[in-house]
Write a protein that holds these residues in place. Sequence first.
Motif, PDB file in Angstrom:
ATOM      1  N   ASP A 182       0.856  -1.187   0.000  1.00  0.00           N
ATOM      2  CA  ASP A 182       0.000   0.000   0.000  1.00  0.00           C
ATOM      3  C   ASP A 182       0.891   1.236   0.000  1.00  0.00           C
ATOM      4  O   ASP A 182       1.802   1.342   0.826  1.00  0.00           O
ATOM      5  N   VAL A 183       0.619   2.152  -0.922  1.00  0.00           N
ATOM      6  CA  VAL A 183       1.505   3.302  -1.126  1.00  0.00           C
ATOM      7  C   VAL A 183       0.754   4.596  -0.841  1.00  0.00           C
ATOM      8  O   VAL A 183      -0.339   4.827  -1.381  1.00  0.00           O
ATOM      9  N   ARG A 184       1.373   5.455  -0.010  1.00  0.00           N
ATOM     10  CA  ARG A 184       0.775   6.748   0.322  1.00  0.00           C
ATOM     11  C   ARG A 184       1.859   7.824   0.328  1.00  0.00           C
ATOM     12  O   ARG A 184       3.023   7.555   0.653  1.00  0.00           O
ATOM     13  N   PRO A 185       1.471   9.092   0.022  1.00  0.00           N
ATOM     14  CA  PRO A 185       2.448  10.190   0.043  1.00  0.00           C
ATOM     15  C   PRO A 185       2.541  10.859   1.410  1.00  0.00           C
ATOM     16  O   PRO A 185       1.546  10.989   2.131  1.00  0.00           O
ATOM     17  N   THR A 186       3.735  11.287   1.774  1.00  0.00           N
ATOM     18  CA  THR A 186       3.939  12.056   3.001  1.00  0.00           C
ATOM     19  C   THR A 186       3.684  13.538   2.721  1.00  0.00           C
ATOM     20  O   THR A 186       3.470  13.956   1.581  1.00  0.00           O
ATOM     21  N   ASN A 231       1.972  -5.586  -6.411  1.00  0.00           N
ATOM     22  CA  ASN A 231       0.634  -5.061  -6.642  1.00  0.00           C
ATOM     23  C   ASN A 231       0.512  -3.744  -5.883  1.00  0.00           C
ATOM     24  O   ASN A 231       0.637  -3.701  -4.662  1.00  0.00           O
ATOM     25  N   LEU A 232       0.273  -2.668  -6.608  1.00  0.00           N
ATOM     26  CA  LEU A 232       0.333  -1.317  -6.045  1.00  0.00           C
ATOM     27  C   LEU A 232      -1.056  -0.865  -5.602  1.00  0.00           C
ATOM     28  O   LEU A 232      -1.815  -0.266  -6.367  1.00  0.00           O
ATOM     29  N   PHE A 291      -0.058  -1.775 -11.508  1.00  0.00           N
ATOM     30  CA  PHE A 291      -0.937  -0.672 -11.109  1.00  0.00           C
ATOM     31  C   PHE A 291      -2.370  -1.190 -11.040  1.00  0.00           C
ATOM     32  O   PHE A 291      -2.768  -2.092 -11.793  1.00  0.00           O
ATOM     33  N   LYS A 292      -3.169  -0.602 -10.170  1.00  0.00           N
ATOM     34  CA  LYS A 292      -4.565  -1.038 -10.065  1.00  0.00           C
ATOM     35  C   LYS A 292      -5.440   0.127  -9.660  1.00  0.00           C
ATOM     36  O   LYS A 292      -4.986   1.092  -9.027  1.00  0.00           O
ATOM     37  N   GLY A 293      -6.701   0.044 -10.023  1.00  0.00           N
ATOM     38  CA  GLY A 293      -7.648   1.077  -9.657  1.00  0.00           C
ATOM     39  C   GLY A 293      -8.986   0.817 -10.299  1.00  0.00           C
ATOM     40  O   GLY A 293      -9.193  -0.193 -10.985  1.00  0.00           O
ATOM     41  N   SER A 294      -9.902   1.758 -10.086  1.00  0.00           N
ATOM     42  CA  SER A 294     -11.231   1.672 -10.709  1.00  0.00           C
ATOM     43  C   SER A 294     -11.604   3.029 -11.312  1.00  0.00           C
ATOM     44  O   SER A 294     -12.709   3.524 -11.085  1.00  0.00           O
TER      45      SER A 294
END
Length: 464
Positions: free
Chosen positions: A83-87, A156-157, A182-185
């Motif tokens: 799981d990727v998040r920005p600071t 898996n991002l 990459f993944k999303g909806s």
Amino acid sequence: MVRRIRLVLLAAIVAVFASLVAGPASAAGPTSLDRIHDRLLRHDPGAPLLIAAHRGQWRDAPENSLAAIRHAIADGAEIVEIDVRPTRDGHLVLMHDETVNRTTNGTGKVSELTLAQVKSLRLKKGLGGAQAPLTSHTVPTFEEAMLAVKDRAMVNLDKGWPVREQMYEVLRRTGTVDHGLFKGSPTVAEAAAFMAKDPAILYMHIINDATAGVVGTFPGRQPVAYEVVFDDAADPQVQPATLAKIREDSRIWINTMWKNLAIDHTDEASLRDERLGWRTVVQRYGASMIQTDNVEALGYWRDGGDLDRYGKLPGNRSIRVQAEDFAPGGEGVGYHDLDPNRCTVARLDEGVDICDLEGAIAVNWIRAGEWLKYTVTVEKAGVYDVSARVSSPYSPAGTITLDWGHTESGPFSIGNTTHHEAFEVQPLERRHLGKGDHEFVVRMNENAYQNFNLDYLQFDRVGR
């Protein structure tokens, strides 16, 4: 003969020289990533099942840690979900939640903390939680994670679609564009535009009841996979025609971590009976990629292992006593339960709290002073290691004794597993058992805090 020896020696010298020029043999051959990538691009009926480790192997290391990534790969996962998040200052780090509260010794939103502040925190064991013990592990950056996985597995991002451009730049800089899934909806147009910027980009589209109709509408290059989320067999995204359309160009990804991701076909249900989980999502719904919290068990099953034997010693040297199989006779005879039923999925006419925890049928709501009576049938006398499969997010989770009639052993402490659904086998004692039936009582000590769940007790014969 002399001439033949000279020719053999000359050939050997040439071979050695060639190897020195070419470098190590592994450098010239395909990497693990090459093989995984080739398999990923297959979507024919014979395409091998790929395993994705949910948040890494959090059973051995903190979720989303570098160690969890490495353990997942070592345990057989071809894909590691992170799981990727920005600071606040624009760096990408691995964190599932919006805040660092659950998984670290800090507080606050990731988006409101600097990289230095996030890096100063320590990760908690497993899935974290308020009472989970701290570890020496720290929160990795996305770049650190990609360097750790490079040439070994795919990633898996998750959570990262809003920062996809920034993630792509990290992948490009580290030479791992073909490692990232990459993944999303988003809309089809948005996803297609992102894929069009680089033919090496791999994209998986998430579909549910409302978005099943997008299958087959992508212009040009298709998603490498569809993540199919469903909570009913009648949902449009899992109808045969839709699944067949997906398989024309893409793989089918199904999640089995908990219910409502694939009805009730969970990891824990699979461990009870393969037909309740993994076998069904593969045979009925065409899954060619499964995301799991039980990497080793899924790999064992994928390779032909009998799940009835998983976690047991070979040669019929293990006996399992399910927690719900306590003695008959009712209150005061087969068990003693102090509170009204909170849930009952078995033995409906009795007072023990038997619950379904994401597919695991276990005794829950255990309290101080309660007890359960069991019988273990031993076919071969010997020394047995006695253990219990338990779960709890608390420290201490509980203290029990085993009453064998003429002797009592313990007390045994139940350790924090970091979540009510995070079951693990914990050792209790070693004892000699003769052939035949042995009655024993599991007693929850009256003077100790008790809040854990019991799935089964296991007896492993380790000696004569």
